[in-house]
Scaffold this motif. Structure first.
Motif, PDB file in Angstrom:
ATOM      1  N   VAL B 142       0.839  -1.202   0.000  1.00 37.05           N
ATOM      2  CA  VAL B 142       0.000   0.000   0.000  1.00 37.05           C
ATOM      3  C   VAL B 142       0.877   1.257   0.000  1.00 37.05           C
ATOM      4  O   VAL B 142       0.445   2.343  -0.392  1.00 37.05           O
ATOM      5  CB  VAL B 142      -0.972  -0.018   1.203  1.00 37.05           C
ATOM      6  N   ILE B 143       2.140   1.081   0.387  1.00 40.33           N
ATOM      7  CA  ILE B 143       3.068   2.204   0.352  1.00 40.33           C
ATOM      8  C   ILE B 143       3.177   2.782  -1.055  1.00 40.33           C
ATOM      9  O   ILE B 143       3.308   3.990  -1.229  1.00 40.33           O
ATOM     10  CB  ILE B 143       4.458   1.729   0.835  1.00 40.33           C
ATOM     11  N   LEU B 144       3.100   1.921  -2.069  1.00 37.06           N
ATOM     12  CA  LEU B 144       3.338   2.401  -3.435  1.00 37.06           C
ATOM     13  C   LEU B 144       2.312   3.420  -3.913  1.00 37.06           C
ATOM     14  O   LEU B 144       2.699   4.514  -4.320  1.00 37.06           O
ATOM     15  CB  LEU B 144       3.443   1.208  -4.393  1.00 37.06           C
ATOM     16  N   PRO B 145       0.997   3.110  -3.872  1.00 34.69           N
ATOM     17  CA  PRO B 145       0.050   4.173  -4.263  1.00 34.69           C
ATOM     18  C   PRO B 145       0.149   5.412  -3.377  1.00 34.69           C
ATOM     19  O   PRO B 145       0.003   6.538  -3.877  1.00 34.69           O
ATOM     20  CB  PRO B 145      -1.321   3.509  -4.150  1.00 34.69           C
ATOM     21  N   ILE B 146       0.425   5.219  -2.095  1.00 36.09           N
ATOM     22  CA  ILE B 146       0.562   6.389  -1.211  1.00 36.09           C
ATOM     23  C   ILE B 146       1.747   7.239  -1.676  1.00 36.09           C
ATOM     24  O   ILE B 146       1.648   8.459  -1.807  1.00 36.09           O
ATOM     25  CB  ILE B 146       0.769   5.942   0.252  1.00 36.09           C
ATOM     26  N   THR B 147       2.863   6.561  -1.943  1.00 35.18           N
ATOM     27  CA  THR B 147       4.065   7.263  -2.376  1.00 35.18           C
ATOM     28  C   THR B 147       3.840   8.084  -3.631  1.00 35.18           C
ATOM     29  O   THR B 147       4.234   9.244  -3.707  1.00 35.18           O
ATOM     30  CB  THR B 147       5.168   6.222  -2.677  1.00 35.18           C
ATOM     31  N   VAL B 148       3.192   7.460  -4.617  1.00 38.82           N
ATOM     32  CA  VAL B 148       3.004   8.148  -5.888  1.00 38.82           C
ATOM     33  C   VAL B 148       2.125   9.382  -5.697  1.00 38.82           C
ATOM     34  O   VAL B 148       2.434  10.468  -6.189  1.00 38.82           O
ATOM     35  CB  VAL B 148       2.405   7.189  -6.936  1.00 38.82           C
ATOM     36  N   THR B 149       1.038   9.233  -4.938  1.00 39.07           N
ATOM     37  CA  THR B 149       0.156  10.371  -4.713  1.00 39.07           C
ATOM     38  C   THR B 149       0.899  11.477  -3.959  1.00 39.07           C
ATOM     39  O   THR B 149       0.822  12.651  -4.315  1.00 39.07           O
ATOM     40  CB  THR B 149      -1.076   9.929  -3.914  1.00 39.07           C
ATOM     41  N   LEU B 150       1.632  11.051  -2.948  1.00 32.88           N
ATOM     42  CA  LEU B 150       2.393  12.011  -2.152  1.00 32.88           C
ATOM     43  C   LEU B 150       3.382  12.770  -3.036  1.00 32.88           C
ATOM     44  O   LEU B 150       3.496  13.998  -2.957  1.00 32.88           O
ATOM     45  CB  LEU B 150       3.156  11.235  -1.065  1.00 32.88           C
ATOM     46  N   SER B 151       4.072  12.017  -3.890  1.00 27.63           N
ATOM     47  CA  SER B 151       5.080  12.665  -4.718  1.00 27.63           C
ATOM     48  C   SER B 151       4.444  13.641  -5.713  1.00 27.63           C
ATOM     49  O   SER B 151       5.020  14.680  -6.022  1.00 27.63           O
ATOM     50  CB  SER B 151       5.926  11.612  -5.427  1.00 27.63           C
ATOM     51  N   GLN B 152       3.239  13.326  -6.194  1.00 23.94           N
ATOM     52  CA  GLN B 152       2.558  14.271  -7.086  1.00 23.94           C
ATOM     53  C   GLN B 152       2.264  15.577  -6.355  1.00 23.94           C
ATOM     54  O   GLN B 152       2.359  16.656  -6.927  1.00 23.94           O
ATOM     55  CB  GLN B 152       1.239  13.689  -7.618  1.00 23.94           C
ATOM     56  N   PHE B 153       1.901  15.460  -5.082  1.00 17.34           N
ATOM     57  CA  PHE B 153       1.591  16.679  -4.337  1.00 17.34           C
ATOM     58  C   PHE B 153       2.857  17.425  -3.933  1.00 17.34           C
ATOM     59  O   PHE B 153       2.847  18.650  -3.867  1.00 17.34           O
ATOM     60  CB  PHE B 153       0.688  16.363  -3.133  1.00 17.34           C
ATOM     61  N   VAL B 154       3.939  16.676  -3.684  1.00 18.27           N
ATOM     62  CA  VAL B 154       5.211  17.354  -3.422  1.00 18.27           C
ATOM     63  C   VAL B 154       5.644  18.113  -4.670  1.00 18.27           C
ATOM     64  O   VAL B 154       6.033  19.281  -4.615  1.00 18.27           O
ATOM     65  CB  VAL B 154       6.307  16.343  -3.002  1.00 18.27           C
ATOM     66  N   SER B 155       5.518  17.453  -5.845  1.00 19.52           N
ATOM     67  CA  SER B 155       5.881  18.141  -7.096  1.00 19.52           C
ATOM     68  C   SER B 155       5.020  19.355  -7.329  1.00 19.52           C
ATOM     69  O   SER B 155       5.452  20.321  -7.935  1.00 19.52           O
ATOM     70  CB  SER B 155       5.696  17.228  -8.308  1.00 19.52           C
ATOM     71  N   ALA B 156       3.772  19.294  -6.875  1.00 18.30           N
ATOM     72  CA  ALA B 156       2.862  20.399  -7.129  1.00 18.30           C
ATOM     73  C   ALA B 156       3.073  21.540  -6.134  1.00 18.30           C
ATOM     74  O   ALA B 156       2.520  22.623  -6.320  1.00 18.30           O
ATOM     75  CB  ALA B 156       1.419  19.910  -7.078  1.00 18.30           C
ATOM     76  N   GLY B 157       3.904  21.310  -5.104  1.00 16.81           N
ATOM     77  CA  GLY B 157       4.152  22.337  -4.106  1.00 16.81           C
ATOM     78  C   GLY B 157       4.526  23.688  -4.686  1.00 16.81           C
ATOM     79  O   GLY B 157       3.868  24.697  -4.405  1.00 16.81           O
ATOM     80  N   PRO B 158       5.574  23.736  -5.536  1.00 11.73           N
ATOM     81  CA  PRO B 158       5.944  25.014  -6.142  1.00 11.73           C
ATOM     82  C   PRO B 158       4.787  25.633  -6.929  1.00 11.73           C
ATOM     83  O   PRO B 158       4.571  26.845  -6.865  1.00 11.73           O
ATOM     84  CB  PRO B 158       7.084  24.636  -7.090  1.00 11.73           C
ATOM     85  N   ALA B 159       4.021  24.792  -7.620  1.00  9.95           N
ATOM     86  CA  ALA B 159       2.898  25.318  -8.394  1.00  9.95           C
ATOM     87  C   ALA B 159       1.874  25.961  -7.469  1.00  9.95           C
ATOM     88  O   ALA B 159       1.294  27.002  -7.793  1.00  9.95           O
ATOM     89  CB  ALA B 159       2.258  24.195  -9.208  1.00  9.95           C
ATOM     90  N   PHE B 160       1.653  25.345  -6.297  1.00 12.62           N
ATOM     91  CA  PHE B 160       0.695  25.937  -5.365  1.00 12.62           C
ATOM     92  C   PHE B 160       1.201  27.284  -4.854  1.00 12.62           C
ATOM     93  O   PHE B 160       0.417  28.211  -4.649  1.00 12.62           O
ATOM     94  CB  PHE B 160       0.427  24.979  -4.198  1.00 12.62           C
ATOM     95  N   ALA B 161       2.510  27.407  -4.664  1.00 16.98           N
ATOM     96  CA  ALA B 161       3.077  28.690  -4.247  1.00 16.98           C
ATOM     97  C   ALA B 161       2.874  29.718  -5.345  1.00 16.98           C
ATOM     98  O   ALA B 161       2.461  30.869  -5.077  1.00 16.98           O
ATOM     99  CB  ALA B 161       4.556  28.527  -3.933  1.00 16.98           C
ATOM    100  N   VAL B 162       3.129  29.305  -6.600  1.00 16.01           N
ATOM    101  CA  VAL B 162       2.906  30.202  -7.739  1.00 16.01           C
ATOM    102  C   VAL B 162       1.453  30.659  -7.772  1.00 16.01           C
ATOM    103  O   VAL B 162       1.138  31.825  -8.038  1.00 16.01           O
ATOM    104  CB  VAL B 162       3.290  29.491  -9.056  1.00 16.01           C
ATOM    105  N   LEU B 163       0.577  29.697  -7.455  1.00 13.52           N
ATOM    106  CA  LEU B 163      -0.852  29.985  -7.474  1.00 13.52           C
ATOM    107  C   LEU B 163      -1.206  31.128  -6.519  1.00 13.52           C
ATOM    108  O   LEU B 163      -1.958  32.048  -6.872  1.00 13.52           O
ATOM    109  CB  LEU B 163      -1.571  28.709  -7.057  1.00 13.52           C
ATOM    110  N   VAL B 164      -0.618  31.085  -5.315  1.00 11.13           N
ATOM    111  CA  VAL B 164      -0.884  32.136  -4.336  1.00 11.13           C
ATOM    112  C   VAL B 164      -0.396  33.488  -4.877  1.00 11.13           C
ATOM    113  O   VAL B 164      -1.108  34.501  -4.794  1.00 11.13           O
ATOM    114  CB  VAL B 164      -0.203  31.819  -2.987  1.00 11.13           C
ATOM    115  N   VAL B 165       0.788  33.471  -5.494  1.00 10.58           N
ATOM    116  CA  VAL B 165       1.340  34.710  -6.051  1.00 10.58           C
ATOM    117  C   VAL B 165       0.424  35.262  -7.139  1.00 10.58           C
ATOM    118  O   VAL B 165       0.111  36.464  -7.177  1.00 10.58           O
ATOM    119  CB  VAL B 165       2.764  34.463  -6.609  1.00 10.58           C
TER     120      VAL B 165
END
Lengths: 308, 303
Positions: B142-165
């Protein structure tokens, strides 16, 4: 849970005086292979059916799935402190069986019990090739159940044993096959597993590394673990193991001392196989003509230590 | 030809299944390749939490290292994409549909939809794409689907910061409601996790389903109000029953986008039903997904 009642004498397969580490009971492993697989008869040129018939029979190529029975009904008991060699040709199912023993490929049917934790060590043990050696050490060590503190503690040992120098921060895809094998070996033996499965990992790497690896395997054996070593080289098995299994076509054909088992394997596939084929043909002829006693005389002549 | 097969002397002795089981029980061995109990599985997952996080970080690094700018691309890409979509839907086609701050509206839609669609695409395929890893290491899968989802949100972190700007630049007033932005993202994360958990077992069992995933994400992209107001579109239907509108508006992806827009945009006031329904989706999907995935544990790795 109530213990199942034993009826009659215990099986010859169980040595009650020793502590078992692996109990495999009637294990079969079936793979699904996705391929445009069709049986070869369809391409048979002597096929005399008409073209229309052929076209109808030729179910669309590129569609379908095949089931491959890699391991068929294998049972054995391994004990603590044993070092077991698994002999077999390429594709005989030995790697598949050992992956199951290591607990990474679940058996399709049958049951498998382990005493403790198993670790797989092999050429196929791919970590994440795009990541650096450092990250892979972390991933591998954490996956083996270490806590972050324990990983930090053993990190330097792992790096030193792997001996990969500054490549530690480069992606593993840039490693030579020997370096990658060393790193994998170092990671999987960072924790002494109760059951170590070595899948032809020792064939890569230079002589020095092989010596160190053998030393480490001996250490693990001494710590009352059980070691499985896969090889198609009978000599390796004879020098490293005290028991051998011969897997052929997914079946367990022989189980015993490495010498005789390797001998059986070589009878079938070694360079003198044609001689043995003739001898077996001879034996069958003798059995037909003179009965079993005559055949036994013949076998004693060929193999004096065979205990016939 | 004579078969040079086994030798009766060295043939493995027959081991009856009952005796094997008795022997295993006597020495208290653990059976492998079977599904652990639910409680044990959850404990196991907790024990492997560090691995989950390390894998998610690794995934993010691996995805962003094959070029000169590295992880900067996870900022540049969404900005460029935002500009492209703005030109297409804001200027060329004009799907504004009465939205005042269309730039913020579009950016939120896009930036939130990207991790959702990647989680759907790579999360559902994870048991197939990580097969080599599965076949070399033992850990709760179950770690694998969790990992992939988590990593997508980590990758999206900068985009979310851009979004606020972007929201600031586009003139959205900063209010206390902005504090709900991370909460909304957390809810969206759990929705995606649910999708990945359910989808990965399904795709593992019937891998042809993996080929339908791109279709599904595309469909979701166009029906979830990424670049147009769903409300305005629903209002255009004449005589359509109410429930059609409700389904369109409250299906997980659509409600996820609304959920993020409400705290960030002044023209979308906070509504309790959005938050209740979104939380219900997140909780329900994750719980159902986790149980569903756990039920298949012990079969992963063979296909």
């Amino acid at each position: 849970m109530a213990e199942p009642e034993l009826t009659g004498a215990p099986s010859a397969a169980i040595d009650a005086s020793r502590v078992p580490s692996v109990v495999a009971s009637h294990i079969s492993i079936t793979y699904r292979v996705f391929s445009p697989g069709r049986s070869e008869e369809l391409d048979d040129p002597s096929d005399e059916t008409g073209p229309l018939r052929r076209m109808l029979r030729r179910t669309s190529p590129g569609v379908g799935v095949r089931e491959v029975e890699a391991v068929k009904d294998v049972s054995f008991v391994a004990y603590k402190g044993e070092s077991i060699g698994v002999l077999g040709r390429n594709g005989s199912g030995k790697s598949t069986l050992l992956r199951t023993i290591a607990g990474v490929v679940p058996p399709t049917s049958g049951q498998l019990w382990l005493n403790g934790r198993a670790a797989l060590l092999g050429v196929n043990a791919v970590l994440m090739a795009r990541l650096s050696g450092r990250r892979n050490i972390w991933i591998g060590a954490l996956a083996m159940g270490l806590t972050p503190d324990e990983v930090r503690e053993r990190f330097d040992d792992i790096v030193e044993f792997a001996d990969i120098g500054e490549f530690i921060d480069m992606p593993m895809s840039s490693y030579s096959s020997g370096m990658a094998a060393r790193l994998r070996f170092a990671i999987s033996t960072a924790v002494v597993p109760d059951i170590l499965v070595v899948d032809e990992a020792l064939s890569t790497g230079d002589a020095h590394f092989r010596d160190r690896a053998n030393e480490r395997i001996t250490q693990i054996r001494e710590q009352a673990g059980t070691v499985f070593i896969v090889s198609h080289n009978a000599a390796t098995i004879q020098s490293l193991c005290d028991r051998a299994l011969w897997i052929d076509g997914g079946r367990l054909l022989a189980d015993g001392k490495p010498g005789p088992v390797a001998g059986l394997y070589q009878r079938k596939y070694g360079k003198n196989r044609h001689i043995w084929r003739e001898r077996y043909a001879e034996i069958h002829r003798v059995i037909d003509q003179q009965g079993l006693e005559g055949a036994r005389d013949l076998l004693r002549k060929w193999e004096p230590e065979g205990g016939w | 030809m004579t078969d040079i097969g086994p030798d009766p002397q060295y043939s493995p002795p027959y081991l009856p299944a009952a005796e094997a089981a008795a022997l295993a029980a006597r020495y208290d061995l653990t059976q492998v390749g079977v599904r652990p109990g639910f409680g044990a599985y959850v404990r196991e997952l907790w024990r492997y939490r560090h691995l989950t996080w390390t894998l998610a970080k690794g995934e993010f690094v691996a995805e962003n290292q094959d070029n000169h700018l590295g992880w900067l691309w996870s900022v540049i890409n969404p900005i460029l994409l935002g500009v492209a979509y703005y030109l297409i839907f804001g200027v060329l086609i004009g799907t504004r549909g009465g939205i005042d701050n269309f730039v913020t509206f579009l950016t939120i839609g896009l930036f939130v939809f990207i991790p959702i669609s990647s989680a759907l695409a790579s999360g559902t395929k994870v048991l197939i794409s990580r097969i080599k890893m599965i076949r070399s290491l033992t850990f709760p899968r179950v770690i694998l689907p969790i990992t992939v989802t988590l990593s997508q949100f980590v990758s999206a972190g900068p985009a979310f910061a851009v979004l606020v700007v972007i929201a600031l630049l586009a003139g959205e007033p900063v209010t206390a409601e902005w504090l709900l932005f991370p909460v909304a993202l957390l809810i969206v994360f759990f929705m995606c996790l649910g999708f990945a958990l359910i989808g990965s077992r399904l795709v593992h069992a019937f891998r042809d389903l993996g080929n339908l995933m791109p279709l599904l994400t595309r469909l979701l992209r166009y029906v979830s109000g990424v670049f147009f107001s769903l409300e305005a579109s629903i209002a255009r239907f004449d005589g359509a029953p109410d429930w059609v509108g409700h389904i369109l508006e409250f299906q997980p992806v659509a409600v996820a986008l609304t959920l993020v827009r409400e705290p960030m945009m002044a023209e979308f006031p906070l509504r309790w039903e959005t938050w209740a329904i979104a939380s219900a989706w997140a909780f329900g999907l994750t719980l159902v997904g986790f149980v569903f995935f756990w039920r298949g544990e012990g079969s992963y790795g063979r296909a």
